[in-house]
Scaffold this motif. Structure first.
Motif, PDB file in Angstrom:
ATOM      1  N   ASP A   5       2.165 -10.151   2.586  1.00 18.01           N
ATOM      2  CA  ASP A   5       1.083 -10.605   3.469  1.00 18.01           C
ATOM      3  C   ASP A   5       0.082  -9.512   3.760  1.00 18.01           C
ATOM      4  O   ASP A   5      -0.714  -9.617   4.675  1.00 18.01           O
ATOM      5  CB  ASP A   5       1.685 -11.109   4.793  1.00 18.01           C
ATOM      6  N   ARG A  12      -5.331 -10.757  10.444  1.00 13.74           N
ATOM      7  CA  ARG A  12      -4.361 -10.997  11.510  1.00 13.74           C
ATOM      8  C   ARG A  12      -4.588 -10.027  12.654  1.00 13.74           C
ATOM      9  O   ARG A  12      -4.486 -10.388  13.826  1.00 13.74           O
ATOM     10  CB  ARG A  12      -2.941 -10.860  10.966  1.00 13.74           C
ATOM     11  N   GLN A 290       2.772 -11.356  17.444  1.00 10.37           N
ATOM     12  CA  GLN A 290       3.497 -10.628  16.401  1.00 10.37           C
ATOM     13  C   GLN A 290       4.848 -11.271  16.133  1.00 10.37           C
ATOM     14  O   GLN A 290       5.294 -11.377  14.977  1.00 10.37           O
ATOM     15  CB  GLN A 290       3.678  -9.175  16.817  1.00 10.37           C
ATOM     16  N   ASP A 293       4.310 -14.307  14.090  1.00  2.00           N
ATOM     17  CA  ASP A 293       3.983 -13.952  12.710  1.00  2.00           C
ATOM     18  C   ASP A 293       5.219 -13.450  11.957  1.00  2.00           C
ATOM     19  O   ASP A 293       5.406 -13.759  10.777  1.00  2.00           O
ATOM     20  CB  ASP A 293       2.897 -12.889  12.687  1.00  2.00           C
ATOM     21  N   TRP A 296       7.094 -16.413  10.908  1.00  5.89           N
ATOM     22  CA  TRP A 296       6.440 -17.077   9.781  1.00  5.89           C
ATOM     23  C   TRP A 296       6.708 -16.322   8.487  1.00  5.89           C
ATOM     24  O   TRP A 296       6.968 -16.917   7.441  1.00  5.89           O
ATOM     25  CB  TRP A 296       4.936 -17.159  10.040  1.00  5.89           C
ATOM     26  N   GLN A 297       6.656 -15.014   8.547  1.00  4.10           N
ATOM     27  CA  GLN A 297       6.903 -14.206   7.362  1.00  4.10           C
ATOM     28  C   GLN A 297       8.328 -14.389   6.848  1.00  4.10           C
ATOM     29  O   GLN A 297       8.557 -14.434   5.630  1.00  4.10           O
ATOM     30  CB  GLN A 297       6.647 -12.723   7.676  1.00  4.10           C
ATOM     31  N   ASP A 337      -0.364 -23.914   7.951  1.00  3.76           N
ATOM     32  CA  ASP A 337       0.695 -23.044   7.433  1.00  3.76           C
ATOM     33  C   ASP A 337       0.846 -23.222   5.933  1.00  3.76           C
ATOM     34  O   ASP A 337       1.067 -22.248   5.190  1.00  3.76           O
ATOM     35  CB  ASP A 337       2.021 -23.343   8.128  1.00  3.76           C
TER      36      ASP A 337
END
Length: 352
Positions: A5, A12, A290, A293, A296-297, A337
């Motif tokens: 990413d 971001r 954060q 995120d 999500w990662q 997403d």
């Protein structure tokens, strides 16, 4: 996981910044570092403003009116509404910047429709809002004066400095002269409307040049420069000072968040570092973003692992793409997403 990413890291970081300190007013961005809109070439680009003046030069001369003459808005304006034209309560046009915003709204289409069509469109929209009042004729006359201003602006010689060009050196005297010429044209052609149309913008531009002069003065020490810049800020209107402060907050947020992410420490360490710059509430919001995120990662990493298994099957392209699309839907039911995952797929060379 972070490597996958990396291409979105900057975006971001800025997103986290806006969550932390709020969106910064566009007025806080220095005009010297932004590309000018088509209808308002900056002092640095005034020589390239010929296209801006096309409506004035071609009014009544273009035999083709374009689609806008049929009464519909140009494609780029579909789904939006023109800004309202303000009146003073007595049927006359109110002398405010909102009138320029109305004209500029339509000037964004000048490369999309002919000059005659643009003129007809603006006149229709004026009539739609003001028909039957003295303000209607006043608005039409002002529209013609504004076009004359744009035409005169396009005839100014270009300045020799453009900070958007790599390695270019600013000629502050040329910038000052260009600003003075623009101001003079505004007063001559717009008269009493020059102040509401251009006043705040012109003051900001003159202040920016003054700041550049101070910053580039090698005879001044850092302390002297700071003192003079502070004095310059003190003389600014309150709303301008507030905009500058928001810009400084944004930069501080970017620096703090970027430094915290670069160090790669724990969320608690990030919270502590950002708290020192932005305060506890902003730090907590950044940490929450954060955390989201990171989650999500992790989900994307699991998805990538399963997608790699599909890639190994050496399926026909159509079948492979269908299976990856189905897998992506399973992991990312939210359309945004899914789009983000697809973008990362393309960046890694695994897009379907």
């Amino acid at each position: 996981m972070r490597r996958l990413d990396r291409q979105q890291g900057s975006a971001r970081t800025q997103w986290l910044t806006f969550v932390a300190v709020g969106a910064v007013s566009a007025g806080a961005a220095f005009w010297l570092n932004r590309p000018p809109p088509a209808h308002d070439a900056s002092a640095l680009h005034v020589g390239n403003a010929a296209s801006s003046a096309q409506p004035a030069r071609a009014l009544g001369q273009d035999p083709t009116a374009g689609a806008a003459t049929a009464g519909t808005l140009p494609a780029s304006l579909e789904g939006s509404s023109p800004p309202p034209l303000p009146t003073d309560g007595h049927g006359h046009l109110a002398r405010t910047h909102a009138v320029r915003e109305f004209f500029d709204y339509f000037l964004t289409t000048q490369n999309e429709i002919s000059a005659t069509a643009l003129d007809a469109l603006v006149r229709r929209q004026i009539a739609a809002q003001l028909d039957g009042t003295p303000a209607a004729a006043e608005a039409v006359t002002l529209w013609q004066r504004y076009n004359a201003y744009l035409t005169a602006l396009a005839q100014l010689p270009p300045t020799s400095s453009n900070p958007n060009q790599s390695g270019a050196k600013l000629d502050l005297d040329a910038l000052q002269l260009s600003l003075d010429q623009r101001d003079a044209i505004g007063v001559r052609l717009m008269g009493e409307w020059s102040e509401p149309f251009f006043g705040a913008e012109s003051r900001q531009q003159h202040t920016d040049v003054a700041r550049l002069r101070i910053a580039s003065d090698s005879s001044l020490s850092d302390a002297q420069k700071a003192a003079r810049l502070a004095a310059l800020d003190t003389a600014l209107p309150p709303e301008t000072r507030a905009a500058h402060e928001r810009a400084r907050q944004q930069q501080a947020a970017l620096d703090a968040i970027g430094q915290a992410q670069k160090q790669g420490g724990s969320l608690d360490a990030m919270r502590a570092q950002i708290t020192q710059t932005l305060g506890p509430e902003a730090a907590e919001r950044v940490v929450q973003m954060q955390q989201a995120d990171d989650a999500w990662q992790a989900r994307y990493a699991d998805y990538s692992s399963q997608r790699a298994q599909i890639d190994k099957q050496d399926l026909p392209p159509q079948q492979r793409n269908a299976q990856i699309a189905q897998l992506r839907q399973q992991f990312f039911s939210n359309p945004s997403d899914a789009l983000r995952a697809a973008s990362l797929d393309r960046g890694s060379g695994s897009a379907n």
